[in-house]
Design a protein around this motif. Structure first.
Motif, mmCIF file in Angstrom:
data_model
loop_
_atom_site.group_PDB
_atom_site.id
_atom_site.type_symbol
_atom_site.label_atom_id
_atom_site.label_comp_id
_atom_site.label_asym_id
_atom_site.label_seq_id
_atom_site.Cartn_x
_atom_site.Cartn_y
_atom_site.Cartn_z
ATOM 1 N N PHE A 20 0.835 -1.194 0.000
ATOM 2 C CA PHE A 20 0.000 0.000 0.000
ATOM 3 C C PHE A 20 0.877 1.255 0.000
ATOM 4 O O PHE A 20 1.728 1.423 0.874
ATOM 5 N N VAL A 21 0.661 2.098 -0.996
ATOM 6 C CA VAL A 21 1.387 3.369 -1.099
ATOM 7 C C VAL A 21 0.704 4.411 -0.198
ATOM 8 O O VAL A 21 1.368 5.189 0.475
ATOM 9 N N LEU A 22 -0.629 4.405 -0.188
ATOM 10 C CA LEU A 22 -1.381 5.227 0.770
ATOM 11 C C LEU A 22 -2.074 4.266 1.729
ATOM 12 O O LEU A 22 -2.751 3.328 1.302
ATOM 13 N N LYS A 23 -1.884 4.522 3.030
ATOM 14 C CA LYS A 23 -2.309 3.525 4.021
ATOM 15 C C LYS A 23 -3.414 4.018 4.941
ATOM 16 O O LYS A 23 -3.402 3.724 6.128
ATOM 17 N N GLY A 24 -4.320 4.829 4.395
ATOM 18 C CA GLY A 24 -5.409 5.349 5.231
ATOM 19 C C GLY A 24 -5.173 6.815 5.544
ATOM 20 O O GLY A 24 -4.886 7.177 6.686
ATOM 21 N N ILE A 25 -5.323 7.643 4.502
ATOM 22 C CA ILE A 25 -5.130 9.086 4.664
ATOM 23 C C ILE A 25 -6.443 9.735 5.068
ATOM 24 O O ILE A 25 -7.472 9.520 4.413
ATOM 25 N N ASP A 26 -6.414 10.505 6.146
ATOM 26 C CA ASP A 26 -7.540 11.350 6.529
ATOM 27 C C ASP A 26 -7.068 12.786 6.459
ATOM 28 O O ASP A 26 -6.071 13.140 7.097
ATOM 29 N N LEU A 27 -7.771 13.591 5.683
ATOM 30 C CA LEU A 27 -7.302 14.961 5.485
ATOM 31 C C LEU A 27 -8.471 15.876 5.138
ATOM 32 O O LEU A 27 -9.257 15.578 4.246
ATOM 33 N N LYS A 28 -8.575 16.985 5.881
ATOM 34 C CA LYS A 28 -9.610 17.970 5.580
ATOM 35 C C LYS A 28 -8.932 19.313 5.329
ATOM 36 O O LYS A 28 -8.243 19.830 6.206
ATOM 37 N N ILE A 29 -9.120 19.854 4.146
ATOM 38 C CA ILE A 29 -8.511 21.139 3.811
ATOM 39 C C ILE A 29 -9.617 22.189 3.666
ATOM 40 O O ILE A 29 -10.486 22.073 2.795
ATOM 41 N N PRO A 30 -9.623 23.200 4.577
ATOM 42 C CA PRO A 30 -10.702 24.191 4.556
ATOM 43 C C PRO A 30 -10.664 25.046 3.292
ATOM 44 O O PRO A 30 -9.593 25.328 2.763
ATOM 45 N N LYS A 31 -11.864 25.445 2.865
ATOM 46 C CA LYS A 31 -11.968 26.355 1.714
ATOM 47 C C LYS A 31 -11.213 27.642 1.983
ATOM 48 O O LYS A 31 -11.263 28.184 3.091
ATOM 49 N N GLY A 32 -10.529 28.135 0.996
ATOM 50 C CA GLY A 32 -9.856 29.428 1.107
ATOM 51 C C GLY A 32 -8.496 29.383 1.769
ATOM 52 O O GLY A 32 -7.850 30.410 1.918
ATOM 53 N N SER A 33 -8.050 28.176 2.152
ATOM 54 C CA SER A 33 -6.753 28.093 2.838
ATOM 55 C C SER A 33 -5.619 27.837 1.849
ATOM 56 O O SER A 33 -5.842 27.435 0.713
ATOM 57 N N LEU A 34 -4.410 28.101 2.331
ATOM 58 C CA LEU A 34 -3.203 27.724 1.579
ATOM 59 C C LEU A 34 -2.518 26.625 2.391
ATOM 60 O O LEU A 34 -2.076 26.857 3.508
ATOM 61 N N THR A 35 -2.491 25.421 1.825
ATOM 62 C CA THR A 35 -1.966 24.265 2.548
ATOM 63 C C THR A 35 -0.719 23.731 1.861
ATOM 64 O O THR A 35 -0.694 23.604 0.638
ATOM 65 N N ALA A 36 0.289 23.445 2.653
ATOM 66 C CA ALA A 36 1.503 22.842 2.104
ATOM 67 C C ALA A 36 1.552 21.384 2.508
ATOM 68 O O ALA A 36 1.285 21.038 3.662
ATOM 69 N N ILE A 37 1.868 20.523 1.568
ATOM 70 C CA ILE A 37 2.045 19.100 1.853
ATOM 71 C C ILE A 37 3.531 18.799 1.778
ATOM 72 O O ILE A 37 4.177 19.082 0.762
ATOM 73 N N ILE A 38 4.068 18.298 2.881
ATOM 74 C CA ILE A 38 5.505 18.033 2.925
ATOM 75 C C ILE A 38 5.752 16.569 3.285
ATOM 76 O O ILE A 38 4.823 15.847 3.642
ATOM 77 N N GLY A 39 6.991 16.170 3.205
ATOM 78 C CA GLY A 39 7.332 14.793 3.554
ATOM 79 C C GLY A 39 8.489 14.314 2.711
ATOM 80 O O GLY A 39 8.755 14.865 1.653
ATOM 81 N N PHE A 40 9.153 13.276 3.206
ATOM 82 C CA PHE A 40 10.313 12.755 2.485
ATOM 83 C C PHE A 40 9.883 12.187 1.135
ATOM 84 O O PHE A 40 8.700 11.919 0.909
ATOM 85 N N SER A 41 10.869 12.000 0.277
ATOM 86 C CA SER A 41 10.620 11.476 -1.063
ATOM 87 C C SER A 41 10.006 10.078 -0.997
ATOM 88 O O SER A 41 10.392 9.264 -0.156
ATOM 89 N N GLY A 42 9.012 9.838 -1.848
ATOM 90 C CA GLY A 42 8.412 8.505 -1.940
ATOM 91 C C GLY A 42 7.364 8.206 -0.880
ATOM 92 O O GLY A 42 6.948 7.062 -0.727
ATOM 93 N N THR A 43 6.900 9.242 -0.156
ATOM 94 C CA THR A 43 5.930 9.004 0.915
ATOM 95 C C THR A 43 4.479 9.068 0.428
ATOM 96 O O THR A 43 3.565 8.850 1.206
ATOM 97 N N GLY A 44 4.286 9.394 -0.847
ATOM 98 C CA GLY A 44 2.932 9.350 -1.405
ATOM 99 C C GLY A 44 2.297 10.701 -1.689
ATOM 100 O O GLY A 44 1.095 10.774 -1.959
ATOM 101 N N LYS A 45 3.091 11.767 -1.677
ATOM 102 C CA LYS A 45 2.524 13.113 -1.881
ATOM 103 C C LYS A 45 1.888 13.254 -3.274
ATOM 104 O O LYS A 45 0.749 13.697 -3.401
ATOM 105 N N SER A 46 2.659 12.855 -4.286
ATOM 106 C CA SER A 46 2.136 13.007 -5.648
ATOM 107 C C SER A 46 0.973 12.054 -5.913
ATOM 108 O O SER A 46 0.008 12.413 -6.595
ATOM 109 N N VAL A 47 1.048 10.856 -5.355
ATOM 110 C CA VAL A 47 -0.043 9.894 -5.526
ATOM 111 C C VAL A 47 -1.322 10.453 -4.881
ATOM 112 O O VAL A 47 -2.414 10.363 -5.449
#
Ligand SMILES: Nc1ncnc2c1ncn2[C@@H]1O[C@H](COP(=O)(O)OP(=O)(O)OP(=O)(O)O)[C@@H](O)[C@H]1O
Ligand SMILES: [Mg+2]
Length: 252
Positions: A20-47
């Motif tokens: 499993f590349v993504l193992k149960g992601i829970d994420l809520k991004i509020p409308k109008g916000s600027l959110t940065a997604i960070i993490g080491f290489s290969g952790t599933g950001k682009s997926v």
């Protein structure tokens, strides 16, 4: 109507049925916000981003965008729905044989068929001015302008359809420090100028994430390790977060 632009519940993804590349992601991004997604290489950001864009289908879990569960849409509906997104990848991915202005007119010609040609040009010019491109460059080809101007053009094109969500995947990777700062400022400026727009940026550049984002989400091994404000990250006693924060601070 949901207050979240992006609402992901227990998202899991495997490509080969084993790992499993993504193992149960829970994420809520509020409308109008600027959110940065960070993490080491290969952790599933682009997926994860590709699930948000509806380019990948979840193995399980749900992805709701602007209140709509993407799994309820067929391919045709998804294609139309993607007008809600403006996307800027690492490379600006401009059409080489079109001028700067033509590049920005392109999505309008595709998706705003009721508009007259002169209206399309007017909107494109407005977007190009919004991202700070001098009109003297509008009729040049991408090869005739600098890398920074190409980014601006790519961003103007991403903004052409007034998207509710703007997505940046590694917008500054491979750029020199001065251009990096310019692009980060441009992202922040664009976010402020387009009130109500939700911006999501995947970045290796921690100092930028802490400087411009309202919320930061750190992925690790296909899960959300920590989601919160810059303060939450500085206060966190999770070792991996601390390591990431210290590493990022050295850049400042
Ligand atoms: N289309 C695909 N088919 C199979 N595996 C994939 C596919 N896309 C990504 N992966 C795997 O998923 C994992 C996560 O990849 P992803 O591109 O999301 O990482 P990332 O966090 O964006 O990394 P980076 O910071 O290097 O861009 C990697 O192990 C990658 O090999
Ligand atoms: Mg990536």
């Amino acid at each position: 109507m949901s207050d979240y632009a992006i609402d992901i519940t227990d998202l899991k993804k495997t490509f080969d049925g084993k790992e499993f590349v993504l193992k149960g992601i829970d994420l809520k991004i509020p409308k109008g916000s600027l959110t940065a997604i960070i993490g080491f290489s290969g952790t599933g950001k682009s997926v994860m981003l590709k699930h948000i864009l509806g380019l990948f289908k979840p193995t399980s879990g749900t992805v709701r965008i602007l209140g709509t569960d993407l799994s309820t849409m067929d391919d045709n509906e998804l294609t139309k729905f993607r007008c809600n997104y403006g996307v800027l990848f690492q490379s600006a991915a401009l059409f080489d044989d079109m001028t700067v202005l033509e590049n920005v007119c392109f999505p309008l010609e595709e998706h705003r068929r009721t508009l007259q040609k002169n209206q399309i040009i007017q909107i494109a010019q407005t977007k190009l001015k919004m991202v700070g491109l001098d009109p003297k460059h509008f009729n040049k080809l991408p090869s005739e302008i600098s890398g920074g101007m190409q980014k601006r053009t790519g961003l103007a094109r991403a903004l052409a359809l007034d998207p509710g969500i703007i997505i940046y995947d590694e917008p500054t990777t491979g750029l020199d420090p001065i251009l990096t700062e310019m692009v980060d400022d441009l992202i922040l400026q664009t976010h402020k100028l387009n009130q109500g727009t939700t911006s999501v940026m995947v970045s290796h550049d921690l100092s930028a994430a802490f400087r411009i984002a309202d919320f930061i989400v750190m992925l690790d091994a296909g899960k959300v390790l920590l989601a919160g404000t810059a303060q939450d990250f500085f206060k966190s006693d999770i070792e991996l977060v601390q390591r990431f924060v210290t590493k990022g601070m050295k850049h400042q």
